[in-house]
Design an enzyme around this catalytic site. Structure first.
Site, mmCIF file in Angstrom:
data_model
loop_
_atom_site.group_PDB
_atom_site.id
_atom_site.type_symbol
_atom_site.label_atom_id
_atom_site.label_comp_id
_atom_site.label_asym_id
_atom_site.label_seq_id
_atom_site.Cartn_x
_atom_site.Cartn_y
_atom_site.Cartn_z
ATOM 1 N N ASP A 204 0.969 -1.029 -0.134
ATOM 2 C CA ASP A 204 0.055 -0.102 0.150
ATOM 3 C C ASP A 204 0.716 1.516 -0.151
ATOM 4 O O ASP A 204 0.391 2.126 -0.830
ATOM 5 C CB ASP A 204 -0.873 -0.179 1.168
ATOM 6 C CG ASP A 204 -2.001 1.122 1.150
ATOM 7 O OD1 ASP A 204 -2.101 1.709 0.309
ATOM 8 O OD2 ASP A 204 -2.669 1.087 2.225
ATOM 9 N N LYS A 205 1.886 1.183 0.790
ATOM 10 C CA LYS A 205 2.481 2.546 1.014
ATOM 11 C C LYS A 205 3.533 2.807 -0.061
ATOM 12 O O LYS A 205 3.878 3.842 -0.556
ATOM 13 C CB LYS A 205 3.239 2.347 2.451
ATOM 14 C CG LYS A 205 3.873 3.867 2.820
ATOM 15 C CD LYS A 205 5.394 3.960 2.264
ATOM 16 C CE LYS A 205 5.995 5.254 2.938
ATOM 17 N NZ LYS A 205 7.478 5.150 2.160
ATOM 18 N N VAL A 206 4.262 1.890 -0.396
ATOM 19 C CA VAL A 206 5.133 1.961 -1.376
ATOM 20 C C VAL A 206 4.607 2.457 -2.745
ATOM 21 O O VAL A 206 5.127 3.274 -3.687
ATOM 22 C CB VAL A 206 6.047 0.724 -1.801
ATOM 23 C CG1 VAL A 206 6.596 0.705 -3.194
ATOM 24 C CG2 VAL A 206 6.865 0.535 -0.562
ATOM 25 N N CYS A 209 3.880 5.928 -2.948
ATOM 26 C CA CYS A 209 5.023 6.597 -3.015
ATOM 27 C C CYS A 209 5.421 6.842 -4.530
ATOM 28 O O CYS A 209 5.927 7.972 -5.119
ATOM 29 C CB CYS A 209 6.389 6.253 -2.254
ATOM 30 S SG CYS A 209 6.376 6.402 -0.557
#
Length: 275
Positions: A204-206, A209
């Site tokens: 989710d986070k990568v 980004c």
DNA sequence: GCCCAGGAGATGT
DNA sequence: ACATCTCATGGG
């Protein structure tokens, strides 16, 4: 040559804000191979200057000079903490990197610190990129996916990236097999995000980004440990998990949530604002 | 020596 | 759907 006179803190944008990990510094100049050409950037009272054969339009877009940041603080005036963070860094902008570079960089970022992420990205370029010798030193291009896909797992592991080595190699292979990385910027946010998370090493986070820093999705709102803390401290996200925090932030902050995220992240990480 | 880092993936519930 | 573990490496 002069490429612009918009507010832009090159050291902050290119070296210190943890959105990009591949620029070299030589005195007050910052160098990288951008769009296939080595370039050194420098900023003074007369504006931002580029030394090297470069495409001005590409560099202006890369540095996000075409976007008006002067209205950003006003956009979030109802959130004093947000307006404060924006006002703290008048020269901070969110770069428009190549999606592949952002993808590699943030696969390296997982459960890692900024200093070591930079070391790994630099090591990847020195080992697999093409060298360009300039007056200020040697610069390396960012290696193409095919080069990483062809590299042995051992060669990647030698760079000390640990368990991220197979993520990197397998993702590079999938890109080479036709993953539509260049069209992510044209897809709706949700679709692009879902597609990215099918890649190994991309959660989710990568994915957020990559979308924010490499695909012009300004609404993408990456939630790392710092953003998690600051959202709980200042934006009523106590007790929410990261997925819920991201949903809350995208709802509160709208189309430019990701731009605001970068100001808040840097303020929190550097201790300019307590979390 | 300890905890932490711009988390992801696997597993168990 | 959510919580918990482990993962490689080194910064501070």
């Amino acid at each position: 040559m002069l490429i612009g006179n918009e507010p832009a803190d090159l050291k902050l944008m290119l070296m210190d804000s943890a959105q990009c990990f591949r620029w070299e510094r030589a005195g007050d100049s910052f160098g990288a191979v951008i769009n296939g050409k080595p370039v050194w950037l420098k900023s003074d009272d007369s504006g931002i200057h580029a030394d090297g054969e470069c495409d001005i339009a590409y560099l202006r877009r890369y540095l996000d000079l075409e976007r008006d940041y002067s209205s950003l603080a006003g956009m979030y005036a109802q959130y004093p903490a947000a307006a404060n963070a924006i006002t703290l860094y008048p020269g901070l902008r969110v770069l428009n990197q190549e999606p592949w570079e952002a993808l590699v960089s943030f696969i390296m970022s997982a459960n890692n610190n900024v200093s070591r992420i930079r070391g790994l990205v630099m090591a990847i370029m020195r080992r697999f990129g093409t060298a360009f010798h300039t007056e200020n030193g040697t610069l390396y291009s960012f290696p193409e996916p095919s080069v990483i896909a062809a590299a042995s797992l051992e060669a990647l592991t030698e760079l000390r990236m640990g368990y991220r080595a197979p993520y990197l190699k397998n993702t590079a292979t999938i890109i080479c097999e036709g993953f539509p990385i260049e069209t992510l910027s044209d897809m709706p946010y949700e679709e692009a995000h879902k597609l990215l998370t099918t890649l190994p090493g991309v959660g989710d986070k990568v994915a957020d980004c990559v979308l924010l820093f490499g695909c012009e999705h300004a609404s993408a709102f990456p939630v790392d440990v710092w953003v998690e803390r600051l959202m709980r401290s200042w934006f009523g996200a106590e007790g929410l998990n990261r997925r819920q925090i991201k949903a809350l932030a995208r709802e509160k902050f709208g189309d430019h949530a990701g731009l605001l995220q970068q100001f808040l992240f840097h303020a929190a990480r550097t201790g300019a604002i307590n979390v």
